[in-house]
Design a protein around this motif. Structure first.
Motif, PDB file in Angstrom:
ATOM      1  N   VAL A 236       0.827  -1.259   0.001  1.00 33.68           N
ATOM      2  CA  VAL A 236      -0.102  -0.031   0.052  1.00 33.68           C
ATOM      3  C   VAL A 236       0.869   1.232   0.096  1.00 33.68           C
ATOM      4  O   VAL A 236       1.692   1.464   0.724  1.00 33.68           O
ATOM      5  N   ASP A 237       0.694   2.064  -0.856  1.00 35.26           N
ATOM      6  CA  ASP A 237       1.544   3.364  -1.046  1.00 35.26           C
ATOM      7  C   ASP A 237       0.964   4.423  -0.114  1.00 35.26           C
ATOM      8  O   ASP A 237       1.754   5.342   0.404  1.00 35.26           O
ATOM      9  N   ASP A 238      -0.386   4.682  -0.208  1.00 38.07           N
ATOM     10  CA  ASP A 238      -1.025   5.694   0.585  1.00 38.07           C
ATOM     11  C   ASP A 238      -2.247   5.161   1.380  1.00 38.07           C
ATOM     12  O   ASP A 238      -2.968   4.209   1.004  1.00 38.07           O
ATOM     13  N   LEU A 239      -2.644   5.966   2.475  1.00 37.32           N
ATOM     14  CA  LEU A 239      -3.927   5.543   3.314  1.00 37.32           C
ATOM     15  C   LEU A 239      -4.530   6.889   3.459  1.00 37.32           C
ATOM     16  O   LEU A 239      -4.210   7.774   3.691  1.00 37.32           O
ATOM     17  N   ILE A 240      -6.198   6.708   3.259  1.00 38.56           N
ATOM     18  CA  ILE A 240      -6.984   7.847   3.555  1.00 38.56           C
ATOM     19  C   ILE A 240      -7.949   7.303   4.232  1.00 38.56           C
ATOM     20  O   ILE A 240      -8.720   6.404   3.852  1.00 38.56           O
ATOM     21  N   ARG A 241      -8.436   7.877   5.328  1.00 35.63           N
ATOM     22  CA  ARG A 241      -9.409   7.609   6.295  1.00 35.63           C
ATOM     23  C   ARG A 241     -10.652   8.470   6.115  1.00 35.63           C
ATOM     24  O   ARG A 241     -10.247   9.811   5.941  1.00 35.63           O
ATOM     25  N   VAL A 242     -11.711   8.125   5.877  1.00 38.53           N
ATOM     26  CA  VAL A 242     -12.793   8.909   5.748  1.00 38.53           C
ATOM     27  C   VAL A 242     -13.791   8.875   6.767  1.00 38.53           C
ATOM     28  O   VAL A 242     -14.185   7.877   7.393  1.00 38.53           O
ATOM     29  N   ASP A 243     -14.666  10.017   7.175  1.00 34.90           N
ATOM     30  CA  ASP A 243     -15.644   9.927   8.176  1.00 34.90           C
ATOM     31  C   ASP A 243     -16.785   9.865   7.402  1.00 34.90           C
ATOM     32  O   ASP A 243     -16.908  10.068   6.309  1.00 34.90           O
ATOM     33  N   GLU A 244     -17.456   9.013   8.001  1.00 39.94           N
ATOM     34  CA  GLU A 244     -18.727   8.658   7.663  1.00 39.94           C
ATOM     35  C   GLU A 244     -19.659   9.719   7.078  1.00 39.94           C
ATOM     36  O   GLU A 244     -20.389   9.347   6.125  1.00 39.94           O
ATOM     37  N   THR A 245     -19.751  10.650   7.661  1.00 42.34           N
ATOM     38  CA  THR A 245     -20.646  11.882   7.295  1.00 42.34           C
ATOM     39  C   THR A 245     -20.229  12.175   5.835  1.00 42.34           C
ATOM     40  O   THR A 245     -21.081  12.606   4.876  1.00 42.34           O
ATOM     41  N   ASP A 246     -18.792  12.068   5.521  1.00 38.22           N
ATOM     42  CA  ASP A 246     -18.348  12.505   4.261  1.00 38.22           C
ATOM     43  C   ASP A 246     -18.902  11.533   3.134  1.00 38.22           C
ATOM     44  O   ASP A 246     -19.000  11.682   2.160  1.00 38.22           O
ATOM     45  N   ALA A 247     -18.628  10.250   3.853  1.00 36.75           N
ATOM     46  CA  ALA A 247     -19.126   8.898   2.770  1.00 36.75           C
ATOM     47  C   ALA A 247     -20.734   9.291   2.476  1.00 36.75           C
ATOM     48  O   ALA A 247     -20.974   8.982   1.328  1.00 36.75           O
ATOM     49  N   ARG A 303     -31.638   7.758   4.009  1.00 39.78           N
ATOM     50  CA  ARG A 303     -32.666   8.135   4.741  1.00 39.78           C
ATOM     51  C   ARG A 303     -32.402   9.795   5.080  1.00 39.78           C
ATOM     52  O   ARG A 303     -31.214  10.049   5.750  1.00 39.78           O
ATOM     53  N   GLU A 304     -33.229  10.507   4.978  1.00 40.77           N
ATOM     54  CA  GLU A 304     -33.046  11.879   5.379  1.00 40.77           C
ATOM     55  C   GLU A 304     -32.902  12.009   6.929  1.00 40.77           C
ATOM     56  O   GLU A 304     -33.679  11.327   7.820  1.00 40.77           O
ATOM     57  N   GLY A 305     -31.709  12.789   7.392  1.00 39.34           N
ATOM     58  CA  GLY A 305     -31.375  12.785   8.770  1.00 39.34           C
ATOM     59  C   GLY A 305     -30.388  11.778   9.228  1.00 39.34           C
ATOM     60  O   GLY A 305     -29.734  11.962  10.240  1.00 39.34           O
ATOM     61  N   TRP A 306     -30.128  10.627   8.463  1.00 35.72           N
ATOM     62  CA  TRP A 306     -29.166   9.452   9.045  1.00 35.72           C
ATOM     63  C   TRP A 306     -27.834  10.323   8.647  1.00 35.72           C
ATOM     64  O   TRP A 306     -27.764  10.598   7.364  1.00 35.72           O
ATOM     65  N   PRO A 307     -26.966   9.905   9.557  1.00 34.60           N
ATOM     66  CA  PRO A 307     -26.737   9.104  10.769  1.00 34.60           C
ATOM     67  C   PRO A 307     -27.095   9.933  12.036  1.00 34.60           C
ATOM     68  O   PRO A 307     -27.045   9.646  12.941  1.00 34.60           O
ATOM     69  N   ALA A 308     -27.252  11.389  11.416  1.00 35.88           N
ATOM     70  CA  ALA A 308     -27.395  12.312  12.945  1.00 35.88           C
ATOM     71  C   ALA A 308     -28.667  11.927  13.736  1.00 35.88           C
ATOM     72  O   ALA A 308     -28.589  12.013  15.060  1.00 35.88           O
TER      73      ALA A 308
END
Length: 323
Positions: A236-247, A303-308
């Protein structure tokens, strides 16, 4: 179109979406959800079942059993139904209800683990349940996607060479990290054939796969609460971590342009966007792998409002520490 008699005989392997028009990203998205299982997991499932049959592990009366957060369970359900095996999927509360109903519609049994392991989360509890079941009854055959070499070999044989044929000048490949079967199969192929392709792994915030701190995760498919046995970080050359809200945001931006993809795809696309914003340049050729489509995520990601709006009354602890 082909005429088939076995569901695994159809698996569209050549479809890509150019995301420049939809998202303004210089990125081609390899779509892996167009088969009867609805995800890339049909490749690994087929490879592992075929190997188990060749090795004599699967015999008349055998019962397939596997731990899965969803997509592999559906893929094995398809294969079990077509080949006449019984199949038990061991999952937990993070598995989408439409996915559970789909497995049951295909004739599979689904067991939902209710209590996490205190140290290894729900993934550890699922694996312990399967191991105990196999120890008590030799009819059960555990393919064990977490250690099975067929998991990555499926993508070494199919996914990576298909990408290389379509994009001979590929510069960078973005792959989501769950069991890391797809990641390792693709990375090993490009390394073996000396293709100068940069491999970027995309993981979820809250996953421990690459040594990150454990945290709540709601989207199944990417990330783990137990370090993946198949992972070799040297590829693996690089790693990116993504917050679920961005996903979720990436999924909904794609849906707004008519492309309904799953949560894992949103994670990978978001991670690719982050990497390209920092490292992209004119003429760069980049591909990301989209593991599945979005219909099974209508009650969650779309779903509107998910995951908040997920409250303490929902099984958030369970979902937080699933694989």
């Amino acid at each position: 179109m082909p005429v088939i008699s076995d569901p695994v005989q159809f698996n569209e392997n050549e479809l890509y979406v150019d995301l420049r028009a939809a998202l303004g990203l210089p990125l081609y998205l390899k779509c892996e959800g167009f088969n009867f299982a609805g995800s890339i997991k049909l490749k690994a499932a087929t490879e592992m079942v075929n190997a188990a049959e060749r090795d004599g592990l699967l015999r008349p009366g055998s019962v397939l059993v596997e731990s899965s957060s969803g997509n592999l369970g559906v893929a094995l359900s398809v294969i079990a139904a077509s080949r006449g095996y019984r199949f038990l999927c061991v999952t937990d509360a993070r598995c989408n209800q439409p996915t559970i109903r789909l497995m049951e519609a295909l004739g599979s049994e689904v067991h939902v683990i209710e209590e996490p392991d205190t140290r290894a989360g729900f993934l550890g509890a699922r694996m312990a349940y399967v191991a105990a079941l196999c120890a008590a009854d030799d009819r059960y055959v555990w393919l064990n996607q977490y250690t099975n070499q067929g998991n990555w070999k499926a993508h070494y044989r199919t996914t990576a060479p298909a990408i290389a044929r379509r994009f001979p000048d590929l510069d960078v490949l973005f792959v989501g990290a769950g069991t890391t079967g797809t990641l390792m199969g693709c990375a090993r192929w490009f390394w073996q054939w000396r293709r100068r392709v940069r491999i970027v792994a995309v993981d979820s915030v809250g996953s421990v796969s690459f040594g990150g701190a454990p945290g709540r995760r709601l989207i199944p498919g990417l990330g783990t609460s137990v370090p993946p046995a198949l992972l070799d970080e040297s590829y693996v050359d690089d790693l990116i971590r993504v917050d679920e809200t961005d996903a979720v945001l990436a999924c909904r931006r794609l849906a707004a342009r008519g492309f309904l993809f799953g949560g894992s795809t949103g994670t990978v696309v978001s991670g690719a966007g982050q990497w390209l914003a920092e490292h992209g340049h004119e003429g760069l050729v980049s591909v990301a792998i989209a593991p599945d489509l979005g219909e099974r995520y209508l009650d969650t990601v779309y779903r509107e409002g998910w995951p908040a709006d997920v409250t303490e009354s929902e099984p958030t602890t369970a979902m937080a520490r699933s694989a």
